[in-house]
Design an enzyme around this catalytic site. Sequence first.
Site, PDB file in Angstrom:
ATOM      1  N   ARG A   1      25.328 -15.928  18.228  1.00  0.00           N
ATOM      2  CA  ARG A   1      24.530 -14.738  17.869  1.00  0.00           C
ATOM      3  C   ARG A   1      23.709 -14.941  16.588  1.00  0.00           C
ATOM      4  O   ARG A   1      23.561 -14.041  15.771  1.00  0.00           O
ATOM      5  CB  ARG A   1      25.416 -13.492  17.690  1.00  0.00           C
ATOM      6  CG  ARG A   1      26.104 -13.016  18.910  1.00  0.00           C
ATOM      7  CD  ARG A   1      25.155 -12.625  20.051  1.00  0.00           C
ATOM      8  NE  ARG A   1      25.940 -12.400  21.235  1.00  0.00           N
ATOM      9  CZ  ARG A   1      26.316 -13.392  22.054  1.00  0.00           C
ATOM     10  NH1 ARG A   1      25.916 -14.638  21.862  1.00  0.00           N
ATOM     11  NH2 ARG A   1      27.054 -13.127  23.103  1.00  0.00           N
TER      12      ARG A   1
ATOM     13  N   SER B   1      27.010  -4.784  21.988  1.00  0.00           N
ATOM     14  CA  SER B   1      28.163  -4.888  21.083  1.00  0.00           C
ATOM     15  C   SER B   1      27.682  -4.579  19.667  1.00  0.00           C
ATOM     16  O   SER B   1      26.729  -5.199  19.200  1.00  0.00           O
ATOM     17  CB  SER B   1      28.736  -6.304  21.117  1.00  0.00           C
ATOM     18  OG  SER B   1      29.183  -6.583  22.421  1.00  0.00           O
TER      19      SER B   1
ATOM     20  N   GLU C   1      26.257  -6.780  14.631  1.00  0.00           N
ATOM     21  CA  GLU C   1      25.367  -7.614  15.435  1.00  0.00           C
ATOM     22  C   GLU C   1      24.017  -6.889  15.562  1.00  0.00           C
ATOM     23  O   GLU C   1      22.956  -7.501  15.620  1.00  0.00           O
ATOM     24  CB  GLU C   1      25.994  -7.816  16.822  1.00  0.00           C
ATOM     25  CG  GLU C   1      25.116  -8.595  17.774  1.00  0.00           C
ATOM     26  CD  GLU C   1      25.751  -8.793  19.149  1.00  0.00           C
ATOM     27  OE1 GLU C   1      26.956  -9.121  19.225  1.00  0.00           O
ATOM     28  OE2 GLU C   1      25.029  -8.627  20.142  1.00  0.00           O
TER      29      GLU C   1
HETATM   30  C1  FAD Z   1      23.672  -2.082  27.184  1.00  0.00           C
HETATM   31  C2  FAD Z   1      23.394  -3.318  26.326  1.00  0.00           C
HETATM   32  C3  FAD Z   1      24.031  -4.510  26.614  1.00  0.00           C
HETATM   33  C4  FAD Z   1      23.761  -5.657  25.840  1.00  0.00           C
HETATM   34  N1  FAD Z   1      24.396  -6.831  26.152  1.00  0.00           N
HETATM   35  C5  FAD Z   1      24.140  -7.940  25.436  1.00  0.00           C
HETATM   36  C6  FAD Z   1      24.783  -9.181  25.780  1.00  0.00           C
HETATM   37  O1  FAD Z   1      25.536  -9.276  26.731  1.00  0.00           O
HETATM   38  N2  FAD Z   1      24.505 -10.271  25.022  1.00  0.00           N
HETATM   39  C7  FAD Z   1      23.638 -10.212  23.971  1.00  0.00           C
HETATM   40  O2  FAD Z   1      23.446 -11.246  23.327  1.00  0.00           O
HETATM   41  N3  FAD Z   1      23.019  -9.055  23.642  1.00  0.00           N
HETATM   42  C8  FAD Z   1      23.248  -7.925  24.342  1.00  0.00           C
HETATM   43  N4  FAD Z   1      22.638  -6.754  24.002  1.00  0.00           N
HETATM   44  C9  FAD Z   1      21.724  -6.718  22.858  1.00  0.00           C
HETATM   45  C10 FAD Z   1      20.226  -6.876  23.254  1.00  0.00           C
HETATM   46  O3  FAD Z   1      20.066  -6.721  24.618  1.00  0.00           O
HETATM   47  C11 FAD Z   1      19.670  -8.243  22.851  1.00  0.00           C
HETATM   48  O4  FAD Z   1      19.867  -8.473  21.485  1.00  0.00           O
HETATM   49  C12 FAD Z   1      18.181  -8.368  23.181  1.00  0.00           C
HETATM   50  O5  FAD Z   1      17.763  -9.692  22.976  1.00  0.00           O
HETATM   51  C13 FAD Z   1      17.317  -7.431  22.340  1.00  0.00           C
HETATM   52  O6  FAD Z   1      16.001  -7.475  22.853  1.00  0.00           O
HETATM   53  P1  FAD Z   1      14.937  -6.379  22.459  1.00  0.00           P
HETATM   54  O7  FAD Z   1      13.622  -6.814  22.977  1.00  0.00           O
HETATM   55  O8  FAD Z   1      15.394  -5.047  22.870  1.00  0.00           O
HETATM   56  O9  FAD Z   1      14.960  -6.509  20.864  1.00  0.00           O
HETATM   57  P2  FAD Z   1      14.785  -5.321  19.794  1.00  0.00           P
HETATM   58  O10 FAD Z   1      15.997  -4.462  19.797  1.00  0.00           O
HETATM   59  O11 FAD Z   1      13.479  -4.668  19.987  1.00  0.00           O
HETATM   60  O12 FAD Z   1      14.785  -6.181  18.459  1.00  0.00           O
HETATM   61  C14 FAD Z   1      15.963  -6.856  18.047  1.00  0.00           C
HETATM   62  C15 FAD Z   1      15.645  -7.699  16.801  1.00  0.00           C
HETATM   63  O13 FAD Z   1      14.744  -8.749  17.146  1.00  0.00           O
HETATM   64  C16 FAD Z   1      13.510  -8.630  16.434  1.00  0.00           C
HETATM   65  N5  FAD Z   1      12.453  -8.958  17.388  1.00  0.00           N
HETATM   66  C17 FAD Z   1      12.224  -8.414  18.610  1.00  0.00           C
HETATM   67  N6  FAD Z   1      11.200  -9.045  19.212  1.00  0.00           N
HETATM   68  C18 FAD Z   1      10.769  -9.996  18.354  1.00  0.00           C
HETATM   69  C19 FAD Z   1       9.738 -10.981  18.390  1.00  0.00           C
HETATM   70  N7  FAD Z   1       8.921 -11.112  19.444  1.00  0.00           N
HETATM   71  N8  FAD Z   1       9.588 -11.790  17.307  1.00  0.00           N
HETATM   72  C20 FAD Z   1      10.394 -11.678  16.221  1.00  0.00           C
HETATM   73  N9  FAD Z   1      11.375 -10.773  16.132  1.00  0.00           N
HETATM   74  C21 FAD Z   1      11.562  -9.946  17.186  1.00  0.00           C
HETATM   75  C22 FAD Z   1      13.466  -7.181  15.948  1.00  0.00           C
HETATM   76  O14 FAD Z   1      12.691  -7.051  14.764  1.00  0.00           O
HETATM   77  C23 FAD Z   1      14.944  -6.891  15.706  1.00  0.00           C
HETATM   78  O15 FAD Z   1      15.336  -7.415  14.463  1.00  0.00           O
HETATM   79  C24 FAD Z   1      22.867  -5.582  24.755  1.00  0.00           C
HETATM   80  C25 FAD Z   1      22.223  -4.364  24.469  1.00  0.00           C
HETATM   81  C26 FAD Z   1      22.483  -3.244  25.243  1.00  0.00           C
HETATM   82  C27 FAD Z   1      21.789  -1.938  24.934  1.00  0.00           C
END
Ligand code: FAD
Length: 338
Positions: free
Chosen positions: A158, A236, A330
């Site tokens: 992570r 998480s 996280e």
């Molecule tokens: C129901 C649920 C289940 C999940 N299960 C998992 C799992 O099994 N495993 C896991 O690892 N994660 C899990 N997650 C967490 C999440 O899905 C991941 O972290 C995912 O990669 C976030 O993507 P996002 O586009 O929504 O990022 P955001 O929430 O929009 O951003 C997350 C972070 O990344 C940065 N960011 C986003 N896009 C960019 C970019 N293009 N360049 C630079 N920085 C950027 C943002 O500034 C922020 O700091 C889960 C979340 C939920 C709600």
Amino acid sequence: MADLRDYTSLRVGGPAKKFVEVGTEAEIIAAIEAAGDTPILIIGGGTNILVADSGFEGTVIRINSHSMQAEVDACSGATLTIGAGENWDEFVALTLDRGFAGLETLSGIPGTVGAAPIQNIGAYGHEVSEFITRVRTYDRQEKAIKTFTNSECEFSYRNSYFKAHPGRYVVLEVQFQIRIGEESDPITYLELARKLGVQLGDHAPVAATRVAVLELRASKGMLLSAEDHDSWSAGSFFTNPIISQQEADALPDAAPKWPLIDGRVKISAAWLIENAGMHKGDEVGGARISTKHVLALTNAGGATASDIAELAKRARDLVKEKFGITLVAEVNLVGVEI
Ligand SMILES: Cc1cc2nc3c(=O)[nH]c(=O)nc-3n(C[C@H](O)[C@H](O)[C@H](O)COP(=O)(O)OP(=O)(O)OC[C@H]3O[C@@H](n4cnc5c(N)ncnc54)[C@H](O)[C@@H]3O)c2cc1C
């Protein structure tokens, strides 16, 4: 004015001073430069952030850039270059449908492709870093494009170079190397192996593996669904702590412990929380620990960011008191302290 609760899976968070949605690489860079020295928050799907009720005093740039390029070699596999704004799970499904294997255990993780390398997303025994060859970014400090090789990304559990340098690099595209095949990578997660009826280390058909992963995720509220409040989370909330062997030995035998190759031990944050006295369904205001998964803090309806933060603090403080271990979020905290 955009309310950030409409752009996050926790459905909390106040207004953004300025909000722009960008669809191309040129637009991403232009939006960053237009913000000058004022604060910027990059978001994709908003599925891993907790934004304060007071909102964000700067420019929120929502990345919605779509592009896919494939170079397929009939023998070895494919190199796929994917725009940061593509939906992660749609990309996974597409690779499996087109006859590629590898990403099946990462099915159902919400969010965008661009965010995947930030925290090196992982689930059911595999991490995205196993498949990434390059990450193309915009370096806000140098005001230039910088492409990272896999080893330069410094991926770990992570974590990545990008997460260690918050706000500096904006991911524009991610390049993946995946193989042609109908059999999964080795199934290394016991619960998934049992569901598929295979031994640990065995392979299974990729399509069946995806279905099994999606079913397991849904049963834990880890699949986004408007109807399932247990999925109104950011995944998480805490990472699984990595501690020394000596600290691990001090924990009860019942605590799940996963030895790492560097001699340290990863332990279950969920076990720590439950055994410190917090349980599924516990509530603070509108925030609730998921009724299906103790590590997911959720919006049960009408929660504020303060409610979620208070619930997180309670869990963290109880674990510290009982086991002397500090849980680390996280989830990315934006204007929120726990
Ligand atoms: C129901 C649920 C289940 C999940 N299960 C998992 C799992 O099994 N495993 C896991 O690892 N994660 C899990 N997650 C967490 C999440 O899905 C991941 O972290 C995912 O990669 C976030 O993507 P996002 O586009 O929504 O990022 P955001 O929430 O929009 O951003 C997350 C972070 O990344 C940065 N960011 C986003 N896009 C960019 C970019 N293009 N360049 C630079 N920085 C950027 C943002 O500034 C922020 O700091 C889960 C979340 C939920 C709600």
